[in-house]
Design a protein around this motif. Structure first.
Motif, mmCIF file in Angstrom:
data_model
loop_
_atom_site.group_PDB
_atom_site.id
_atom_site.type_symbol
_atom_site.label_atom_id
_atom_site.label_comp_id
_atom_site.label_asym_id
_atom_site.label_seq_id
_atom_site.Cartn_x
_atom_site.Cartn_y
_atom_site.Cartn_z
ATOM 1 N N SER A 115 35.893 62.254 12.190
ATOM 2 C CA SER A 115 34.534 62.354 11.680
ATOM 3 C C SER A 115 33.579 62.570 12.843
ATOM 4 N N ASP A 123 31.024 61.033 13.194
ATOM 5 C CA ASP A 123 30.501 59.706 13.523
ATOM 6 C C ASP A 123 31.370 58.997 14.559
ATOM 7 N N ASP A 124 32.586 59.512 14.795
ATOM 8 C CA ASP A 124 33.496 58.903 15.763
ATOM 9 C C ASP A 124 33.242 59.495 17.147
ATOM 10 N N ARG A 147 27.328 49.335 21.088
ATOM 11 C CA ARG A 147 26.272 48.800 20.231
ATOM 12 C C ARG A 147 25.222 49.860 19.909
ATOM 13 N N ARG A 175 26.731 52.004 17.185
ATOM 14 C CA ARG A 175 26.719 51.302 15.889
ATOM 15 C C ARG A 175 25.304 51.281 15.311
ATOM 16 N N HIS A 176 24.322 51.107 16.162
ATOM 17 C CA HIS A 176 22.931 51.098 15.697
ATOM 18 C C HIS A 176 22.545 52.456 15.109
ATOM 19 N N ALA A 177 23.174 53.529 15.622
ATOM 20 C CA ALA A 177 22.889 54.880 15.124
ATOM 21 C C ALA A 177 23.787 55.270 13.954
ATOM 22 N N GLY A 178 24.570 54.320 13.433
ATOM 23 C CA GLY A 178 25.447 54.613 12.312
ATOM 24 C C GLY A 178 26.735 55.308 12.715
ATOM 25 N N ARG A 179 27.108 55.198 13.999
ATOM 26 C CA ARG A 179 28.323 55.827 14.498
ATOM 27 C C ARG A 179 29.180 54.756 15.169
ATOM 28 N N ARG A 180 30.281 55.164 15.822
ATOM 29 C CA ARG A 180 31.108 54.167 16.497
ATOM 30 C C ARG A 180 31.898 54.805 17.635
#
Length: 323
Positions: free
Chosen positions: A21, A23-24, A67, A70-75
């Motif tokens: 994704s 987001d990864d 962090r 994660r705050h941006a909706g990703r990881r």
């Protein structure tokens, strides 16, 4: 749990299997080996640079990157690291830092891709366990290669991947199995001639390359010592101001800082006019860093070649910095 595959190909397959994704994200050291960043570019995987110091990745910055993602909706899905005498930095992660990295991976829920190419070059008694040997929670995917202990042309390596992953039909399998299936679609199989060569070398050495590793480790340490001793002699004879270099305890690479810009044009002059090669460090940085640094390599050179190369390097430094 083990897949036989070329090291460079393994990086591509691991990224393809785990990062599915946008987001990864992939965290990497900065500066970083171009093999992993090149694989990320091919797969449109976004990389997150993490500064690297003499003791490896800056873990506070890695935690902050996790962090922020994660705050941006990703990881941060995966973190690439070469804990022993990394290419190009030559840095080494001490044991306590390895354990802290594993704790961080568990706390922030990411996997570690460990590139264990140069660990065997440590001096006897100075060996450190790879991250995989310390891994209690299956956070580490271990990447190894026969290139440095057999011969580079075989292009044979391996991946230890005992993590459980979900399949498209909702089931589960070992990551090693998933990598094997991906590999079958990319290259069908690892070249049998190359496998036969490595297999023959294993048979020749009684099923273990440990003794061969020790012998080659001594050769690599000798070459590194010759390079560093040669640089020290240059310094005693007098070098232009601003020239300094790293002193790694193992591996194949020494970083040198100059007082002038280091780019491909300077490399071309070094090769054409002085007959010595090196690599601009800027090529290993994800950002603008490394513009005043170069990387020296001393892997398969003979002692005479190293001595000649150091003398030519000295001529290059005097000729170009004072020009």
């Amino acid at each position: 749990m083990v897949v036989t595959v070329g090291a460079q190909e393994a990086m591509l397959l691991v990224l393809r299997a785990l990062i599915r994704s946008t987001d990864d994200l992939l965290a990497v050291a900065d500066p970083c080996y171009v093999g992993i960043t090149g694989a990320a570019r091919l797969l449109d995987v976004e990389t997150v640079p993490v500064p690297e110091g003499h003791d490896g990745l800056r873990l506070q910055q890695l935690r902050a990157a996790c962090r922020a993602a994660r705050h941006a909706g990703r990881r941060i899905r995966l973190c690439y690291v070469a804990p022993d005498f990394s290419n190009p930095g030559g840095n080494r992660m001490p044991r306590h830092q390895r354990e802290r990295l594993l704790e961080l991976a568990e706390a922030e829920d990411f996997l570690i891709l460990e590139d264990n190419v140069y660990g065997f070059t440590a001096a006897p008694g100075d060996e450190l366990p790879p991250l995989k040997a310390l891994d209690r929670n299956r956070r580490v995917i271990h990447l190894g290669t026969f290139a440095k202990v057999c011969f580079p042309g075989a292009r044979i390596g391996y991946v230890v991947a005992d993590q459980t992953v979900r399949t498209a039909d909702g089931g589960s399998t070992l990551l090693a199995g998933q990598l094997a299936r991906l590999k079958s679609m990319v290259t069908v199989n690892t070249p049998p001639l190359s496998q036969a060569v490595i297999g023959g070398m294993l048979l020749e050495h009684g099923g273990s390359l440990a003794n061969r590793c020790r012998a080659l480790s001594a050769t690599y340490r000798r070459n590194l010592a010759l390079l560093l001793d040669g640089l020290d002699r240059l310094a005693k004879a007098g070098l232009p101001p601003g020239v300094e270099w790293s002193r790694p305890a193992g591996g194949l690479f020494v970083r040198m800082r100059l007082s002038i810009p280091v780019d491909d044009a300077l490399l071309a002059r070094s090769a054409d006019s002085y007959g010595v090669l090196w690599t601009p460090m800027a090529h290993f940085h994800l950002g603008p860093g490394g513009n005043d640094m170069l990387r020296l390599s001393c892997s398969y050179l003979t002692p005479e070649q190293i001595r000649t190369g150091v003398l030519r390097l000295g001529e290059f430094l005097h000729g170009e910095i004072r020009r």
